[in-house]
Design a protein around this motif. Structure first.
Motif, PDB file in Angstrom:
ATOM      1  N   GLN A 213      -0.687  18.735  16.751  1.00  0.00           N
ATOM      2  CA  GLN A 213       0.694  19.044  17.090  1.00  0.00           C
ATOM      3  C   GLN A 213       0.768  20.457  17.658  1.00  0.00           C
ATOM      4  OE1 GLN A 213       2.901  16.847  17.252  1.00  0.00           O
ATOM      5  NE2 GLN A 213       2.343  15.227  15.822  1.00  0.00           N
ATOM      6  N   TRP A 214       1.905  20.768  18.225  1.00  0.00           N
ATOM      7  CA  TRP A 214       2.057  22.016  18.969  1.00  0.00           C
ATOM      8  C   TRP A 214       1.675  23.244  18.143  1.00  0.00           C
ATOM      9  CZ3 TRP A 214       2.353  22.840  23.907  1.00  0.00           C
ATOM     10  CH2 TRP A 214       2.661  24.140  24.355  1.00  0.00           C
ATOM     11  N   VAL A 215       0.913  24.141  18.749  1.00  0.00           N
ATOM     12  CA  VAL A 215       0.534  25.419  18.156  1.00  0.00           C
ATOM     13  C   VAL A 215       0.991  26.522  19.106  1.00  0.00           C
ATOM     14  CG1 VAL A 215      -1.404  26.903  17.511  1.00  0.00           C
ATOM     15  CG2 VAL A 215      -1.451  24.472  16.924  1.00  0.00           C
ATOM     16  N   ALA A 216       1.688  27.529  18.577  1.00  0.00           N
ATOM     17  CA  ALA A 216       2.108  28.662  19.403  1.00  0.00           C
ATOM     18  C   ALA A 216       1.098  29.790  19.279  1.00  0.00           C
ATOM     19  CB  ALA A 216       3.489  29.151  18.968  1.00  0.00           C
ATOM     20  N   THR A 217       0.845  30.482  20.378  1.00  0.00           N
ATOM     21  CA  THR A 217      -0.068  31.630  20.385  1.00  0.00           C
ATOM     22  C   THR A 217       0.738  32.888  20.691  1.00  0.00           C
ATOM     23  OG1 THR A 217      -0.622  30.996  22.668  1.00  0.00           O
ATOM     24  CG2 THR A 217      -2.179  30.388  20.945  1.00  0.00           C
ATOM     25  N   TYR A 218       0.575  33.891  19.820  1.00  0.00           N
ATOM     26  CA  TYR A 218       1.408  35.096  19.865  1.00  0.00           C
ATOM     27  C   TYR A 218       0.522  36.300  19.569  1.00  0.00           C
ATOM     28  CZ  TYR A 218       5.387  38.175  18.674  1.00  0.00           C
ATOM     29  OH  TYR A 218       6.306  39.197  18.629  1.00  0.00           O
ATOM     30  N   ASN A 219       0.527  37.276  20.459  1.00  0.00           N
ATOM     31  CA  ASN A 219      -0.327  38.447  20.323  1.00  0.00           C
ATOM     32  C   ASN A 219       0.498  39.704  20.079  1.00  0.00           C
ATOM     33  OD1 ASN A 219      -2.344  36.654  20.942  1.00  0.00           O
ATOM     34  ND2 ASN A 219      -2.798  37.490  22.955  1.00  0.00           N
ATOM     35  N   VAL A 220       0.022  40.549  19.167  1.00  0.00           N
ATOM     36  CA  VAL A 220       0.732  41.778  18.821  1.00  0.00           C
ATOM     37  C   VAL A 220      -0.160  42.988  19.105  1.00  0.00           C
ATOM     38  CG1 VAL A 220       2.003  43.033  17.044  1.00  0.00           C
ATOM     39  CG2 VAL A 220       1.910  40.520  16.976  1.00  0.00           C
ATOM     40  N   PRO A 221       0.204  43.842  20.072  1.00  0.00           N
ATOM     41  CA  PRO A 221      -0.599  45.044  20.368  1.00  0.00           C
ATOM     42  C   PRO A 221      -0.437  46.108  19.281  1.00  0.00           C
ATOM     43  CG  PRO A 221       0.737  44.367  22.269  1.00  0.00           C
ATOM     44  CD  PRO A 221       1.255  43.626  21.070  1.00  0.00           C
ATOM     45  N   ILE A 222      -1.554  46.723  18.901  1.00  0.00           N
ATOM     46  CA  ILE A 222      -1.594  47.823  17.928  1.00  0.00           C
ATOM     47  C   ILE A 222      -2.053  49.079  18.664  1.00  0.00           C
ATOM     48  CG2 ILE A 222      -2.522  48.628  15.723  1.00  0.00           C
ATOM     49  CD1 ILE A 222      -1.026  46.022  15.425  1.00  0.00           C
ATOM     50  N   MET A 223      -1.293  50.161  18.503  1.00  0.00           N
ATOM     51  CA  MET A 223      -1.621  51.393  19.217  1.00  0.00           C
ATOM     52  C   MET A 223      -2.691  52.185  18.468  1.00  0.00           C
ATOM     53  SD  MET A 223       0.147  51.238  21.955  1.00  0.00           S
ATOM     54  CE  MET A 223      -0.292  49.502  21.861  1.00  0.00           C
ATOM     55  N   SER A 224      -3.889  51.617  18.470  1.00  0.00           N
ATOM     56  CA  SER A 224      -5.036  52.247  17.809  1.00  0.00           C
ATOM     57  C   SER A 224      -6.306  51.686  18.424  1.00  0.00           C
ATOM     58  CB  SER A 224      -5.018  51.949  16.309  1.00  0.00           C
ATOM     59  OG  SER A 224      -6.235  52.354  15.699  1.00  0.00           O
ATOM     60  N   THR A 225      -7.321  52.514  18.493  1.00  0.00           N
ATOM     61  CA  THR A 225      -8.626  52.042  18.980  1.00  0.00           C
ATOM     62  C   THR A 225      -9.546  51.653  17.818  1.00  0.00           C
ATOM     63  OG1 THR A 225      -9.454  54.325  19.024  1.00  0.00           O
ATOM     64  CG2 THR A 225      -8.496  53.454  21.065  1.00  0.00           C
ATOM     65  N   ASP A 226      -9.056  51.809  16.595  1.00  0.00           N
ATOM     66  CA  ASP A 226      -9.863  51.494  15.411  1.00  0.00           C
ATOM     67  C   ASP A 226      -9.735  50.005  15.101  1.00  0.00           C
ATOM     68  OD1 ASP A 226     -11.156  51.249  13.007  1.00  0.00           O
ATOM     69  OD2 ASP A 226     -10.229  53.020  12.094  1.00  0.00           O
ATOM     70  N   VAL A 227     -10.670  49.229  15.621  1.00  0.00           N
ATOM     71  CA  VAL A 227     -10.574  47.785  15.465  1.00  0.00           C
ATOM     72  C   VAL A 227     -10.765  47.351  14.018  1.00  0.00           C
ATOM     73  CG1 VAL A 227     -13.005  47.257  15.938  1.00  0.00           C
ATOM     74  CG2 VAL A 227     -11.228  45.587  16.543  1.00  0.00           C
ATOM     75  N   HIS A 254      -8.616  45.552  22.743  1.00  0.00           N
ATOM     76  CA  HIS A 254      -7.882  45.103  23.925  1.00  0.00           C
ATOM     77  C   HIS A 254      -7.571  46.316  24.798  1.00  0.00           C
ATOM     78  CE1 HIS A 254      -4.594  43.048  26.249  1.00  0.00           C
ATOM     79  NE2 HIS A 254      -5.545  42.114  26.237  1.00  0.00           N
ATOM     80  N   GLY A 255      -8.451  46.590  25.755  1.00  0.00           N
ATOM     81  CA  GLY A 255      -8.290  47.759  26.615  1.00  0.00           C
ATOM     82  C   GLY A 255      -8.943  48.988  26.003  1.00  0.00           C
ATOM     83  N   GLU A 256      -8.780  50.112  26.674  1.00  0.00           N
ATOM     84  CA  GLU A 256      -9.453  51.340  26.256  1.00  0.00           C
ATOM     85  C   GLU A 256      -8.709  52.090  25.170  1.00  0.00           C
ATOM     86  OE1 GLU A 256     -10.129  53.715  29.681  1.00  0.00           O
ATOM     87  OE2 GLU A 256     -11.566  52.310  30.603  1.00  0.00           O
ATOM     88  N   ASP A 257      -7.398  51.866  25.040  1.00  0.00           N
ATOM     89  CA  ASP A 257      -6.626  52.680  24.105  1.00  0.00           C
ATOM     90  C   ASP A 257      -5.815  51.862  23.106  1.00  0.00           C
ATOM     91  OD1 ASP A 257      -4.848  51.625  25.864  1.00  0.00           O
ATOM     92  OD2 ASP A 257      -3.953  53.523  26.499  1.00  0.00           O
ATOM     93  N   SER A 258      -6.153  50.582  22.944  1.00  0.00           N
ATOM     94  CA  SER A 258      -5.394  49.770  21.991  1.00  0.00           C
ATOM     95  C   SER A 258      -6.239  48.615  21.474  1.00  0.00           C
ATOM     96  CB  SER A 258      -4.117  49.215  22.635  1.00  0.00           C
ATOM     97  OG  SER A 258      -4.436  48.276  23.633  1.00  0.00           O
ATOM     98  N   THR A 259      -5.732  48.020  20.436  1.00  0.00           N
ATOM     99  CA  THR A 259      -6.307  46.787  19.884  1.00  0.00           C
ATOM    100  C   THR A 259      -5.175  45.767  19.825  1.00  0.00           C
ATOM    101  OG1 THR A 259      -5.944  47.737  17.693  1.00  0.00           O
ATOM    102  CG2 THR A 259      -8.187  47.864  18.588  1.00  0.00           C
ATOM    103  N   GLU A 260      -5.489  44.570  19.323  1.00  0.00           N
ATOM    104  CA  GLU A 260      -4.488  43.511  19.353  1.00  0.00           C
ATOM    105  C   GLU A 260      -4.768  42.514  18.243  1.00  0.00           C
ATOM    106  OE1 GLU A 260      -2.567  41.849  23.154  1.00  0.00           O
ATOM    107  OE2 GLU A 260      -4.246  40.489  22.793  1.00  0.00           O
ATOM    108  N   ILE A 261      -3.697  41.990  17.684  1.00  0.00           N
ATOM    109  CA  ILE A 261      -3.836  40.892  16.730  1.00  0.00           C
ATOM    110  C   ILE A 261      -3.407  39.618  17.436  1.00  0.00           C
ATOM    111  CG2 ILE A 261      -3.110  39.919  14.526  1.00  0.00           C
ATOM    112  CD1 ILE A 261      -2.647  42.750  13.514  1.00  0.00           C
TER     113      ILE A 261
END
Length: 316
Positions: A213-227, A254-261
């Motif tokens: 059944q339907w699954v939603a995908t949602y990403n949240v950027p975190i302003m940190s390079t500490d993964v 995710h990129g040079e200056d951030s991470t992401e959940i």
């Protein structure tokens, strides 16, 4: 075959009501020639519509959202969907254009055609989605000699995707601590695939194919390079880590200056993006980190149906 007016009307009704959605994840987003080849293959049948394309350069990953109808025999059993040949053609183009050994990115993956999932839309059923997933898995496994693991409703015991991925080491980075590069799993697989050989081509890898059944995908950027901190927050948000039920998460660079959940909302009507966003913000604040507003990586089922209907009528 020529359709008489009644057949045309019947086919039009079918296109409007018995719909399946396919999300096709391919491990490439930086090679334009490869993506052009895959998209040419997608246009081979005008009855299949690409309603969305989501590319991420840091993850080096693209997802195509495709929709078409499913037809049935006189007993009501599914017998045909244009999605079958379209997705097969796109997979063939991907295998010809992409070498997993030369691929790297900040998102886990185990194959060139990494994941194919079918969702029922409108009046279609999960059984129909599973029928198409199993048929496609058999063809990809045998024709292209790619090990295929079934999951969800396509698997005999409805095995979960994340369970199979853990068994295969999907979540373990194999390059510089936070990247995935080349083939990082033994060539003789620890778990027997459902289709295809047990021996892996390092250039093609393996594929997961499922129905649910339907699954939603949602990403949240975190302003940190500490993964490592982002991964700790991600774990506390997830159901597995004692957080929100029916939510699965990954903490990624995710990129040079951030991470992401990156979040998968398995029951988005019960636990939605607002709950996820609030919990991430609360946990990040405890670490002294700022959080940006998250974003969905695809449209809602209602919007997908609406876009499909518009696009299919434009080409009629």
């Amino acid at each position: 075959m020529e359709f008489n007016p009644s057949c045309k009307d019947k086919k039009k009704t079918m296109k409007q009501s018995m719909l399946l959605c396919c999300k096709l994840y391919i491990s490439e987003s930086r090679n334009k020639a490869a993506l052009d080849s895959i998209e040419r293959a997608a246009r081979s049948d005008p009855e299949t519509v690409i309603v969305n394309k989501f590319e991420d350069g840091d993850y080096n990953r693209v997802r195509y959202t495709l929709v078409s109808y499913v037809a049935h025999d006189s007993t009501g059993c599914p017998i045909y969907s244009p999605l079958y040949q379209t997705v097969l053609a796109m997979a063939e183009a991907a295998y010809e254009a992409i070498n997993l050994e030369l691929h790297s990115g900040a998102h886990p993956r185990l194959g060139v055609v990494d994941d194919i999932v079918f969702h029922p839309l409108a009046r279609a059923s999960l059984d129909e989605a599973a029928w198409l997933a199993k048929a496609l898995a058999a063809d990809i496994g045998n024709r292209y000699q790619v090990p295929v693991y079934l999951y969800g409703a396509a698997h005999p015991t409805e095995k979960a995707l994340d369970t199979i991925r853990r068994e295969l080491g999907y979540f373990r980075p194999n390059f510089m601590g936070n990247q995935w590069a080349g083939w990082g799993v033994p060539e003789v697989l620890p778990e027997r695939p459902d289709e295809g050989p047990a021996q892996v081509s390092r250039a093609r890898g393996i594929s997961m194919i499922g129905a649910r059944q339907w699954v939603a995908t949602y990403n949240v950027p975190i302003m940190s390079t500490d993964v490592s901190v982002t991964r700790k927050i991600a774990q506390m948000v997830s159901a597995r880590g004692g957080g929100l039920p029916t939510v699965q998460t990954l903490g990624l660079v995710h990129g040079e200056d951030s991470t992401e959940i990156a979040c998968m909302l398995l029951e988005p009507n019960q636990i939605g993006a607002d709950r996820v966003q609030s919990r991430v913000e609360m946990l990040a604040a405890q670490e002294g980190l700022d959080v940006e507003k998250g974003y969905f990586t695809d449209f809602s089922p209602e919007m997908i149906i609406e876009r499909y209907m518009k696009l299919i009528s434009d080409t009629a």
